[in-house]
Design a protein around this motif. Structure first.
Motif, PDB file in Angstrom:
ATOM      1  N   ALA A 208      46.634 -48.388 -93.330  1.00  8.18           N
ATOM      2  CA  ALA A 208      45.882 -47.729 -94.402  1.00  8.18           C
ATOM      3  C   ALA A 208      45.332 -48.738 -95.405  1.00  8.18           C
ATOM      4  O   ALA A 208      44.330 -48.483 -96.072  1.00  8.18           O
ATOM      5  N   LYS A 209      46.006 -49.886 -95.487  1.00  7.28           N
ATOM      6  CA  LYS A 209      45.556 -50.946 -96.394  1.00  7.28           C
ATOM      7  C   LYS A 209      44.610 -51.930 -95.707  1.00  7.28           C
ATOM      8  O   LYS A 209      44.240 -52.953 -96.271  1.00  7.28           O
ATOM      9  N   GLY A 210      44.251 -51.628 -94.453  1.00  2.47           N
ATOM     10  CA  GLY A 210      43.286 -52.467 -93.740  1.00  2.47           C
ATOM     11  C   GLY A 210      43.868 -53.545 -92.863  1.00  2.47           C
ATOM     12  O   GLY A 210      43.133 -54.368 -92.317  1.00  2.47           O
ATOM     13  N   HIS A 211      45.199 -53.568 -92.704  1.00  7.93           N
ATOM     14  CA  HIS A 211      45.826 -54.577 -91.851  1.00  7.93           C
ATOM     15  C   HIS A 211      45.784 -54.139 -90.380  1.00  7.93           C
ATOM     16  O   HIS A 211      45.888 -52.945 -90.078  1.00  7.93           O
ATOM     17  N   ALA A 212      45.637 -55.102 -89.489  1.00  9.40           N
ATOM     18  CA  ALA A 212      45.619 -54.799 -88.055  1.00  9.40           C
ATOM     19  C   ALA A 212      47.022 -54.442 -87.580  1.00  9.40           C
ATOM     20  O   ALA A 212      48.016 -54.960 -88.097  1.00  9.40           O
ATOM     21  N   ALA A 213      47.092 -53.579 -86.587  1.00  2.44           N
ATOM     22  CA  ALA A 213      48.383 -53.195 -86.016  1.00  2.44           C
ATOM     23  C   ALA A 213      48.972 -54.368 -85.233  1.00  2.44           C
ATOM     24  O   ALA A 213      48.248 -55.149 -84.619  1.00  2.44           O
ATOM     25  N   SER A 214      50.305 -54.497 -85.281  1.00  2.00           N
ATOM     26  CA  SER A 214      50.986 -55.570 -84.538  1.00  2.00           C
ATOM     27  C   SER A 214      51.492 -55.031 -83.206  1.00  2.00           C
ATOM     28  O   SER A 214      52.004 -53.911 -83.147  1.00  2.00           O
ATOM     29  N   PRO A 215      51.373 -55.818 -82.142  1.00  2.00           N
ATOM     30  CA  PRO A 215      51.903 -55.369 -80.850  1.00  2.00           C
ATOM     31  C   PRO A 215      53.404 -55.611 -80.707  1.00  2.00           C
ATOM     32  O   PRO A 215      54.010 -55.186 -79.731  1.00  2.00           O
ATOM     33  N   TYR A 216      54.007 -56.300 -81.692  1.00  2.00           N
ATOM     34  CA  TYR A 216      55.405 -56.715 -81.555  1.00  2.00           C
ATOM     35  C   TYR A 216      56.367 -55.737 -82.223  1.00  2.00           C
ATOM     36  O   TYR A 216      56.069 -55.170 -83.278  1.00  2.00           O
ATOM     37  N   LEU A 217      57.528 -55.579 -81.608  1.00  2.00           N
ATOM     38  CA  LEU A 217      58.561 -54.709 -82.161  1.00  2.00           C
ATOM     39  C   LEU A 217      59.088 -55.271 -83.477  1.00  2.00           C
ATOM     40  O   LEU A 217      59.361 -54.524 -84.418  1.00  2.00           O
ATOM     41  N   PHE A 218      59.233 -56.597 -83.539  1.00  2.00           N
ATOM     42  CA  PHE A 218      59.729 -57.244 -84.755  1.00  2.00           C
ATOM     43  C   PHE A 218      58.604 -58.104 -85.330  1.00  2.00           C
ATOM     44  O   PHE A 218      58.619 -59.334 -85.238  1.00  2.00           O
ATOM     45  N   ALA A 219      57.623 -57.427 -85.904  1.00  2.00           N
ATOM     46  CA  ALA A 219      56.411 -58.087 -86.380  1.00  2.00           C
ATOM     47  C   ALA A 219      56.701 -58.980 -87.581  1.00  2.00           C
ATOM     48  O   ALA A 219      57.661 -58.776 -88.326  1.00  2.00           O
ATOM     49  N   SER A 220      55.833 -59.981 -87.748  1.00  2.00           N
ATOM     50  CA  SER A 220      55.937 -60.900 -88.873  1.00  2.00           C
ATOM     51  C   SER A 220      54.536 -61.356 -89.240  1.00  2.00           C
ATOM     52  O   SER A 220      53.614 -61.311 -88.416  1.00  2.00           O
ATOM     53  N   SER A 221      54.382 -61.817 -90.466  1.00  2.00           N
ATOM     54  CA  SER A 221      53.072 -62.293 -90.924  1.00  2.00           C
ATOM     55  C   SER A 221      52.821 -63.748 -90.534  1.00  2.00           C
ATOM     56  O   SER A 221      51.764 -64.288 -90.823  1.00  2.00           O
ATOM     57  N   GLY A 222      53.779 -64.385 -89.886  1.00  2.00           N
ATOM     58  CA  GLY A 222      53.630 -65.781 -89.491  1.00  2.00           C
ATOM     59  C   GLY A 222      52.633 -65.978 -88.366  1.00  2.00           C
ATOM     60  O   GLY A 222      52.065 -65.018 -87.823  1.00  2.00           O
ATOM     61  N   ALA A 223      52.465 -67.233 -87.982  1.00  2.00           N
ATOM     62  CA  ALA A 223      51.461 -67.586 -86.966  1.00  2.00           C
ATOM     63  C   ALA A 223      51.742 -66.934 -85.619  1.00  2.00           C
ATOM     64  O   ALA A 223      50.815 -66.558 -84.886  1.00  2.00           O
ATOM     65  N   SER A 224      53.018 -66.781 -85.253  1.00  2.00           N
ATOM     66  CA  SER A 224      53.362 -66.202 -83.955  1.00  2.00           C
ATOM     67  C   SER A 224      53.133 -64.698 -83.920  1.00  2.00           C
ATOM     68  O   SER A 224      52.984 -64.118 -82.843  1.00  2.00           O
ATOM     69  N   GLY A 225      53.130 -64.071 -85.079  1.00  2.00           N
ATOM     70  CA  GLY A 225      52.952 -62.623 -85.134  1.00  2.00           C
ATOM     71  C   GLY A 225      54.251 -61.847 -85.038  1.00  2.00           C
ATOM     72  O   GLY A 225      54.258 -60.626 -85.205  1.00  2.00           O
ATOM     73  N   HIS A 226      55.334 -62.556 -84.761  1.00  2.00           N
ATOM     74  CA  HIS A 226      56.629 -61.887 -84.662  1.00  2.00           C
ATOM     75  C   HIS A 226      57.708 -62.755 -85.305  1.00  2.00           C
ATOM     76  O   HIS A 226      57.484 -63.936 -85.605  1.00  2.00           O
TER      77      HIS A 226
END
Length: 323
Positions: A208-226
């Motif tokens: 809702a705030k414009g962020h893309a959905a993460s494909p990972y179960l344990f998502a993170s904002s880091g470079a790896s995405g998880h």
């Protein structure tokens, strides 16, 4: 580029492209083979005409440098793989490394945890974290790790799709891209369902705030995405302190060892454990039989009447030198 360097690069490309070897595996091969190629160059030789005796001389050189037996065994393994590749690709008509016996690896029993220690860790995880979301995630991470025996890299990179539909089994992508199915215990399924519900709610707010959905179960904002392996390593140390379990004993890998050891102690078949752990060779899994033997030996020394009598005679200590 020299011919020897081209050989090494071709081998590494084949390992990566054809066999799907993990990045860390490729980097390890590259380090070992480039050290070998540098030594070959210093000897005024080249990989295409090296003899078995030359490779043996390199291993002697490694020994003289003070390299551990495990490191020397790993380097010989890389050399063997290189020359097998060269033979199969017809870069050489023979394989000079095929008959060389390595130094072997000193057998070290993996550290593990008792069932009571694991229970305390599982109980502490839902109470560790700054927010309800973190606490729920931590409970899920610990429950999945112990229930499945996954490698930490497999755990933190799990895709959300694998957790949909209240699964009885998880599809795990392991080393070299190989997939395997691991069953989930009822407590792990509950922890997973609780985390997925909370994660999906958080994801809805983020979208809702414009962020893309993460494909990972344990998502993170880091470079790896998880969640990274390093962050989870630190997290499990924090949980061990809360659980009053010695942090020096607790790593993601000791939970994997505990999974295997506890299964074996409770009657699971070694081949089943091999499949669940994703070991290519059952010989790797057999180390857990030695863990049980060591535990049984300690149990006898502690509780057998003759051992107790011996301790009384010697002032309270029963020698276990060499065991």
């Amino acid at each position: 580029m020299t011919r020897d360097a081209a050989w090494v690069d071709l081998f590494l490309e084949a390992q990566s492209a054809e066999l799907g070897a993990a990045k860390n595996t490729i980097l390890a091969y590259a380090r070992d083979l480039r050290d070998f190629a540098d030594w070959v160059k210093i000897q005024c030789l080249n990989l295409s005409n090296l003899m078995q005796s030359d490779i043996e001389s390199y291993l002697v050189h490694c020994d003289a440098q003070g390299l551990s037996r495990a490191t020397r065994a790993r380097r010989l393994s890389a050399i063997r793989q290189l020359y097998r590749f060269a033979f199969e690709e017809r870069l050489r008509a023979d394989n000079p490394a095929i008959r060389i016996k390595g130094p072997g690896k000193a057998q070290r029993l993996p550290k593990t945890l008792s069932e009571d220690e694991v229970s305390r860790l599982l109980d502490a995880a839902p109470n560790h974290g700054r927010t309800p979301s973190e606490r729920c995630r931590n409970a899920c991470l610990m429950a999945l790790l112990y229930a499945t025996g996954m490698r930490v890299s497999e755990l933190v990179s799990l895709p959300t799709a694998a957790a949909r539909g209240d699964p009885r089994m998880l599809l795990v992508r392991g080393k070299g891209g190989k997939e395997r199915m691991v069953p989930l215990s009822p407590p792990a399924r509950t922890a997973l369902a609780d985390w997925l519900a909370l994660r999906d709610a958080d994801e809805t707010v983020r979208r809702a705030k414009g962020h893309a959905a993460s494909p990972y179960l344990f998502a993170s904002s880091g470079a790896s995405g998880h969640l990274t392996r390093h962050r989870f390593y630190l997290l499990i140390k924090e949980i061990s302190v809360k659980a009053q379990v010695d942090p020096d004993k607790v790593t993601p890998h000791t939970l994997r060892h505990a999974f295997a050891t506890h299964l074996l102690a409770n009657g699971a078949d070694l081949r089943v454990i091999q499949t669940l752990l994703g070991h290519a060779d059952v010989a790797t899994t057999e180390i857990y039989t030695h863990v049980l033997e060591a535990r049984l030996q300690a149990l006898v020394l502690e509780h057998h009447p003759l051992a107790q009598a011996a301790r009384r005679k010697t002032g309270g200590n029963t020698s276990s030198d060499g065991q």
